[in-house]
Structure formats: C-alpha cells, structure tokens
Write a protein that holds these residues in place. Structure first.
Motif, short mmCIF file in Angstrom:
data_model
loop_
_atom_site.label_atom_id
_atom_site.label_comp_id
_atom_site.label_asym_id
_atom_site.label_seq_id
_atom_site.Cartn_x
_atom_site.Cartn_y
_atom_site.Cartn_z
N LEU A 1 1.00 -1.09 0.01
CA LEU A 1 -0.25 -0.10 0.11
C LEU A 1 0.77 1.30 0.07
O LEU A 1 0.59 2.16 -0.69
N ASP A 2 1.94 1.31 0.64
CA ASP A 2 2.88 2.24 0.73
C ASP A 2 3.34 2.73 -0.45
O ASP A 2 3.63 3.69 -1.21
N VAL A 3 3.83 1.68 -1.24
CA VAL A 3 4.15 1.60 -2.61
C VAL A 3 3.21 2.35 -3.90
O VAL A 3 3.40 3.07 -4.57
N LEU A 4 1.98 1.75 -3.63
CA LEU A 4 1.08 2.03 -4.56
C LEU A 4 0.51 3.53 -4.18
O LEU A 4 0.09 4.20 -5.03
N ALA B 1 10.34 5.32 -8.23
CA ALA B 1 10.66 4.22 -7.21
C ALA B 1 12.02 4.57 -6.29
O ALA B 1 12.01 4.26 -5.01
N LYS B 2 12.66 5.41 -6.57
CA LYS B 2 13.82 5.92 -5.70
C LYS B 2 13.23 6.78 -4.63
O LYS B 2 13.66 6.73 -3.61
N ASP B 3 12.46 7.82 -5.14
CA ASP B 3 11.78 8.49 -3.94
C ASP B 3 10.97 7.77 -3.06
O ASP B 3 10.69 8.16 -1.82
N ILE B 4 9.90 6.77 -3.69
CA ILE B 4 9.12 5.83 -2.85
C ILE B 4 9.98 5.14 -1.83
O ILE B 4 9.89 4.94 -0.63
N GLY B 5 11.28 4.67 -2.31
CA GLY B 5 12.43 3.98 -1.59
C GLY B 5 12.83 4.80 -0.26
O GLY B 5 13.11 4.30 0.85
N VAL C 1 11.26 -1.75 -3.84
CA VAL C 1 10.09 -0.79 -4.23
C VAL C 1 9.15 -1.53 -5.23
O VAL C 1 8.16 -1.91 -5.46
N VAL C 2 10.23 -1.98 -6.46
CA VAL C 2 9.79 -2.58 -7.70
C VAL C 2 9.29 -3.79 -7.35
O VAL C 2 8.22 -4.39 -7.89
N THR C 3 9.84 -4.65 -6.29
CA THR C 3 9.34 -6.02 -5.95
C THR C 3 7.89 -5.83 -5.36
O THR C 3 6.83 -6.42 -5.89
N TYR C 4 7.80 -4.78 -4.41
CA TYR C 4 6.37 -4.60 -3.90
C TYR C 4 5.39 -4.19 -4.71
O TYR C 4 4.19 -4.85 -4.67
N GLN C 5 5.70 -3.38 -5.76
CA GLN C 5 4.79 -2.86 -6.83
C GLN C 5 4.32 -4.14 -7.54
O GLN C 5 3.18 -4.11 -7.79
N LYS C 6 5.22 -5.07 -7.94
CA LYS C 6 4.90 -6.28 -8.74
C LYS C 6 3.91 -7.16 -8.08
O LYS C 6 2.76 -7.81 -8.42
#
Length: 272
Positions: A217-220, A229-233, A243-248
């Motif tokens: 949910l944080d990633v979404l 992805a860098k900013d979210i991380g 982040v990419v893994t959580y998004q997938k």
C-alpha cells in the motif's frame, strides 16, 4: 501488551482544571507541537509521562506526525518519530488494532493500548524507539475522527520511572475523553490533510483487494502520487529494487500489470 476500550471512564484523583484549560487553548495553535506539550504538562508529573507524540494514520498509509513534545526539548523526539514512521510502524501493536477495525464502521470509543519494551521482539524497533530514547513503556490513546482515519496519542515512560502503576493508568483513563476530544479538534484544525485524489484512489484499491500488505500500500500510494521508485524507497527506508518488488506483488494481487491499468482500475465506474 494489552488493549481495552474506554467507554465509561471513572474519575479517580484530582482534575486540575487550569491544566485542562491550557490543553483546550492549545487546539489550533500555530505551534504544531503545542498540543503534545500541553498533554505532557497535564499528565507528566502525575502519571510519570516524559514524552508525547500524536500520530495520524490516514487511509491505511504510514503514520504522519501531528505533534510531539519531549522533556529534553530539541528535535530528538522528532527524529525518533520519523524513524518509527519510516521503518517500524508496521511492527507496532497499535497496528493490530487499527488493521483489524471494520473500515465501514466508525468506532466512537477511546481505545487504550499498553506496550512495554519487553513486548517488542524486533531488535531494530526496540533499539530505535525504546532503548535509545530511554523509554520503558508506552500507553496509547487510539481514536477515530472519521472513517479511514485514526489518531494515536502516545504517552511514553522513561526507564527510571519504571512501569505504569495502576493508579497512573486510572488517572490517564480519567483524562482520556478530554484528550481524545481535544485531539480530534486539533487534528481537524491543524493536522488534517486535504483528502486528495491519490488518497481516494488508494482507499478504492484497498476495497478491491483487502489482502494488500502495508508495504504494498505504501508503494501504491507513492505511485498514485507520481513518485519514482527511488523517491518511494527513500520515504520507506528501502532500496528502489525493493519498491519494484512490492509494486509487482501488488499488481499481481490486483490482477494488473502496468501503471496505466492501475489508474484505470482506480477510475473505473461501478466498482464501489
């Protein structure tokens, strides 16, 4: 670790009306930390409270710091709160209460949750939020200003004061309705963020797929806000690859494979 509902508290002890008036006066103060400071003044000596932090949990996102106060002053507690919100909030016992609440039902009662340092098994969480700030235990007042939003007024004990005594907990229970109501009003005036389109869309995604994890949910949330992805991380305290893994994983749960499909899902009619 224990939690309980406070439906009809009984007053045991002397109610200091002058301090209660000061707490009410702090509602809407230009100083964001004035509210927590007044809670600390209200309960500090009588209940052995040395620190107070007010967090807002909005639309199942990571907590946001509304107000903090520490007998030491400075930014120390701010930094601890930032670390908690960035890295460890999902390990907090408060999350069990918030996550298990029925999203369609507003709970008007004040919930109390007591957590001691020995209740925390995660070494990093225990070190950053208890050992280093010299905290032995915490009592939280949990309340809902509205659906999908929770406030947590966290009251911390220094190690030198020992664990909470029953009489101190009874005093906090007596003041809890006052603190809860003033916290709600203060949040409405100073702490509440404007509910934007990303928050509404995230709430819809949670409705479509209740199994989405906190990290997903944080990633979404970051994706819906247009972050990289860098900013979210950086916000989550993890690598961009994570982040990419959580998004997938989140996309698989939702049955989609792209950001375009994510936005289409959020905006599709007839999915309420």
């Amino acid at each position: 670790m224990r939690s309980w509902r406070l439906d009809r508290p009984t007053l045991s002890g002397h109610l200091d009306l002058s301090r209660a008036t000061s707490l009410v006066s702090a509602i809407g103060s230009d100083d964001a930390n004035a509210f927590a400071a007044e809670v600390l003044k209200l309960l500090g000596d009588a209940a052995g409270i040395s620190q107070c932090t007010v967090f807002a949990y909005e639309f199942n996102n990571r907590p946001r710091t509304v107000s903090v106060a520490d007998h030491r002053g400075g930014r120390y507690l701010h930094n601890v709160a930032d670390t908690y919100a960035k890295t460890f909030y999902a390990l907090d016992g408060n999350q069990t209460i918030i996550s298990s609440a029925r999203p369609e039902k507003l709970d008007t009662a004040v919930l109390l949750h007591q957590q001691a340092i020995e209740d925390i098994s995660h070494e990093g969480y225990r070190a950053a939020c208890y050992h280093q700030p010299d905290v032995l235990g915490r009592l939280s007042l949990l309340l809902q200003p509205s659906q999908d939003i929770w406030l947590s007024v966290n009251l911390y004990r220094d190690r030198k004061r020992g664990h909470f005594h029953p009489s101190e907990i009874a005093l906090i229970e007596a003041f809890a309705p006052l603190i809860a109501q003033t916290a709600k009003h203060h949040y409405a005036l100073c702490g509440q963020i404007q509910t934007g389109i990303p928050q509404v869309m995230l709430a819809r995604l949670r409705g479509f797929c209740p199994d989405l994890s906190k990290r997903e949910l944080d990633v979404l949330s970051g994706v819906l806000e247009g972050r990289t992805a860098k900013d979210i991380g950086e916000l989550m305290g993890v690598k961009a690859s994570s982040v990419v893994t959580y998004q997938k994983r989140a996309f698989r749960r939702l049955g989609i494979s792209s950001q375009r499909q994510l936005f289409a899902l959020c905006l599709a009619p007839g999915r309420e």
